[in-house]
Design a protein around this motif. Structure first.
Motif, PDB file in Angstrom:
ATOM      1  N   ILE A 400     -42.650  -0.904   8.970  1.00 46.41           N
ATOM      2  CA  ILE A 400     -43.647  -1.917   9.323  1.00 46.41           C
ATOM      3  C   ILE A 400     -43.490  -3.066   8.344  1.00 46.41           C
ATOM      4  N   THR A 401     -43.239  -4.268   8.834  1.00 45.88           N
ATOM      5  CA  THR A 401     -43.019  -5.409   7.944  1.00 45.88           C
ATOM      6  C   THR A 401     -44.226  -6.347   7.980  1.00 45.88           C
ATOM      7  N   LEU A 402     -44.663  -6.750   6.808  1.00 42.77           N
ATOM      8  CA  LEU A 402     -45.726  -7.730   6.643  1.00 42.77           C
ATOM      9  C   LEU A 402     -45.074  -9.061   6.330  1.00 42.77           C
ATOM     10  N   GLY A 403     -45.309 -10.063   7.167  1.00 46.60           N
ATOM     11  CA  GLY A 403     -44.636 -11.349   6.992  1.00 46.60           C
ATOM     12  C   GLY A 403     -45.579 -12.505   7.226  1.00 46.60           C
ATOM     13  N   GLN A 404     -45.023 -13.709   7.199  1.00 48.74           N
ATOM     14  CA  GLN A 404     -45.831 -14.899   7.436  1.00 48.74           C
ATOM     15  C   GLN A 404     -44.962 -16.031   7.940  1.00 48.74           C
ATOM     16  N   SER A 405     -45.602 -16.952   8.619  1.00 47.85           N
ATOM     17  CA  SER A 405     -44.977 -18.197   9.036  1.00 47.85           C
ATOM     18  C   SER A 405     -45.999 -19.287   8.769  1.00 47.85           C
ATOM     19  N   LEU A 410     -48.133 -12.152   9.895  1.00 47.50           N
ATOM     20  CA  LEU A 410     -47.387 -11.411  10.906  1.00 47.50           C
ATOM     21  C   LEU A 410     -47.265  -9.937  10.544  1.00 47.50           C
ATOM     22  N   ILE A 411     -47.206  -9.086  11.561  1.00 44.36           N
ATOM     23  CA  ILE A 411     -46.755  -7.704  11.417  1.00 44.36           C
ATOM     24  C   ILE A 411     -45.604  -7.506  12.396  1.00 44.36           C
ATOM     25  N   ASN A 412     -44.480  -7.053  11.875  1.00 40.63           N
ATOM     26  CA  ASN A 412     -43.264  -6.866  12.683  1.00 40.63           C
ATOM     27  C   ASN A 412     -42.937  -8.124  13.487  1.00 40.63           C
TER      28      ASN A 412
END
Length: 522
Positions: A400-405, A410-412
């Motif tokens: 499960i990846t925690l990200g951002q833009s 974001l998740i996945n």
């Protein structure tokens, strides 16, 4: 505001928090004293007086500078007041079902001392009563919405059917009553309840919609474990909020970047910036159920004298055995239970570390416990419960990846700002899984899983120790870090209603860091 990201400095886990050398790793069982300024109350940040902090490069490549965590420390407490104990909500029992009645409503309360704020609460103007559930019993909750906007009520940490979990799929409108009912399958633990509608969780929670749930079972019958609510079993709800000087409580990015903000800290709804609360302990042994109900900030609880406490429970119930600790570090949404045998007065301190764009930071006294008990308690049991550690060699693995833009979380790779836009995890009843939660940002995050508890398998590549060997539902994931967690999906399946998994920094949740979990029959 869409091109604003958050600084690497906002996930600071060093300083007054008693952590180890490995980045972001909690030291719950550390025996040396966490550093902190005795008798000092928390720092306040006034928009025009704080210098610029570090620049950060966000996931989308944008760069910005942010106000730092400097500022003037407030002086020692100017007054004392008695700790408010949340009312214990009385249920009515009929045909083996206990019914609780709640109303989510608006009101006014003092969040900033001396200033009236518009707030929300359950059955009152701010916060809510404590509910007691008993393992094996059936509960029915009649919850009326009088907020003027949609809401839900999520039973944070409870193992209940997805349709009864209070996620965004069951949001209900102003004037409506939602009536979930279920058998209590949880063992003894401390849970809490709060809103969970799409895009409004932070707003409604910071305005006061939160309350504690105590689950009891046969393990609570030991005379060595305090269980008399409000006498030797004490709920502690800590909050670190943001407000302007007029008392307008802030809950989103634009509000947090405003000027002239202060960061009040509350204990059971009372501002403790300038007031140390007092509690007279009429029993020698006292149990404190600590909830960090902040929207984002991390709170570490410690004794001002550097003494130890016995931690007996984490988010999801009893540890295998009591663990002597000098501090308990809680990310927003997390809980812990500690007991102390008191022959002398003791003052509890909170060390606040900002976990979001900007917020409070500092050490302050929030509760002085006056020792007046003359009884001699039984020895704490050497074993609280049996925790069989998972052998994950044949578990289903996921990442499960925690990200951002920019400012979107974001998740996945997906922003969960609507049910249709969320990433979805599908699994089946009986599935045993190990998830790697990777924080691909340099921001502070956490990971909360609905439905079932999880065990920590690794934290930033290292094995868990001490209290980290307990059961959790909410845990910190530092910038650039990762945790591995393992769980087993039991009891409940549904092909329509989903559970949620998300960051419990509420602003991040509202900005998209949430995915859905569908558990179906095998």
């Amino acid at each position: 505001m869409d091109n604003i990201t958050e600084p690497a400095g906002s996930n600071d886990t060093t300083g007054d928090t008693g952590t180890t050398g490995r980045r972001g790793k909690r030291e719950h069982s550390k025996t040396s004293r966490a550093k902190g300024g005795k008798g000092l109350h928390r720092r306040k940040f006034l928009g025009g007086t704080v210098g610029l902090g570090l620049a950060a490069v966000g996931a989308a490549g944008t760069t910005f500078t942010l106000l730092s965590k400097g500022g003037d420390k407030a002086s020692a407490a100017s007054s004392t007041s008695t700790l408010t104990i949340p009312d214990l909500l009385e249920g009515t029992t009929s045909d083996s079902t206990t019914t609780f009645t709640l109303e989510a409503k608006t009101g006014t309360s003092e969040v900033v001392s001396g200033v009236s704020s518009t707030t929300m609460g359950y059955n009152q103007s701010y916060l809510g009563p404590t509910m007691k559930w008993t393992n094996g019993n059936t509960v029915l909750l009649n919850i009326t919405n009088s907020l003027g906007e949609d809401t839900t009520v999520h039973f944070h940490g409870a193992h209940v059917p997805a349709k009864m979990d209070g996620g965004p799929q069951v949001a209900f409108a102003d004037g409506e009553t939602w009536s979930p009912t279920f058998e209590v399958k949880d063992e003894a633990k401390t849970l809490w309840y709060h809103p969970h509608a799409l895009g409004t969780t932070a707003k409604q929670a910071v305005h006061g919609l939160a309350g504690m749930i105590i689950v009891e079972d046969s393990t609570d019958t030991s005379s060595a474990l305090p269980s008399d609510y409000g006498v030797d079993d004490i709920p502690i709800i800590l909050q670190c909020l943001a407000s302007d000087s007029s008392g307008d409580i802030k809950y989103d990015l634009s509000g947090y970047l405003g000027s002239g903000l202060v960061y009040p800290v509350l204990c059971n709804g009372t501002n403790v910036d300038d007031t140390t609360l007092t509690f007279e302990a009429t029993k020698t042994r006292n149990r404190f159920r600590i909830l960090n109900a902040s929207p984002s900030d991390i709170i570490t609880v410690q004794r001002s004298d550097g003494g130890t406490m016995s931690q007996i429970a984490s988010d999801q119930g009893y540890l295998a055995e009591p663990v002597d600790v000098t501090s308990v570090r809680l990310v927003a949404g997390a809980r812990a239970e500690v007991v102390m045998d008191l022959s002398d007065d003791v003052t509890l301190q909170a060390v606040v570390t900002t976990g979001w764009v900007r917020g409070g930071s500092g050490t302050y006294d929030f509760l002085t416990v006056t020792a007046s008990g003359t009884d001699t308690p039984d020895d704490l049991p050497s074993t609280l419960q049996t925790i069989d550690r998972y052998d994950t060699s044949d578990f289903t693995a996921r990442t499960i990846t925690l990200g951002q833009s920019g400012a979107t979380m974001l998740i996945n790779g997906s922003a969960g700002t609507s049910m249709s836009s969320m990433a979805m995890i599908s699994t089946t009843v009986g599935s045993k899984e190990i998830w790697t939660i990777k924080n691909n940002t340099q921001l502070e995050h956490s990971f909360h899983l609905h439905d079932v508890p999880y065990q920590l398998i690794s934290i930033n590549g290292e094995d868990p120790t001490g209290v980290e060997l307990g059961w959790y539902d909410t845990y910190e994931v530092v910038g650039g870090g990762s945790i591995e967690i393992a769980m087993e999906f039991t009891d409940f399946s549904d092909d329509t209603y989903m559970y949620m998994l998300h960051c419990h920094l509420l602003q991040h949740e509202d900005e998209g860091m949430m995915a859905s979990l569908m558990v179906t029959d095998s």
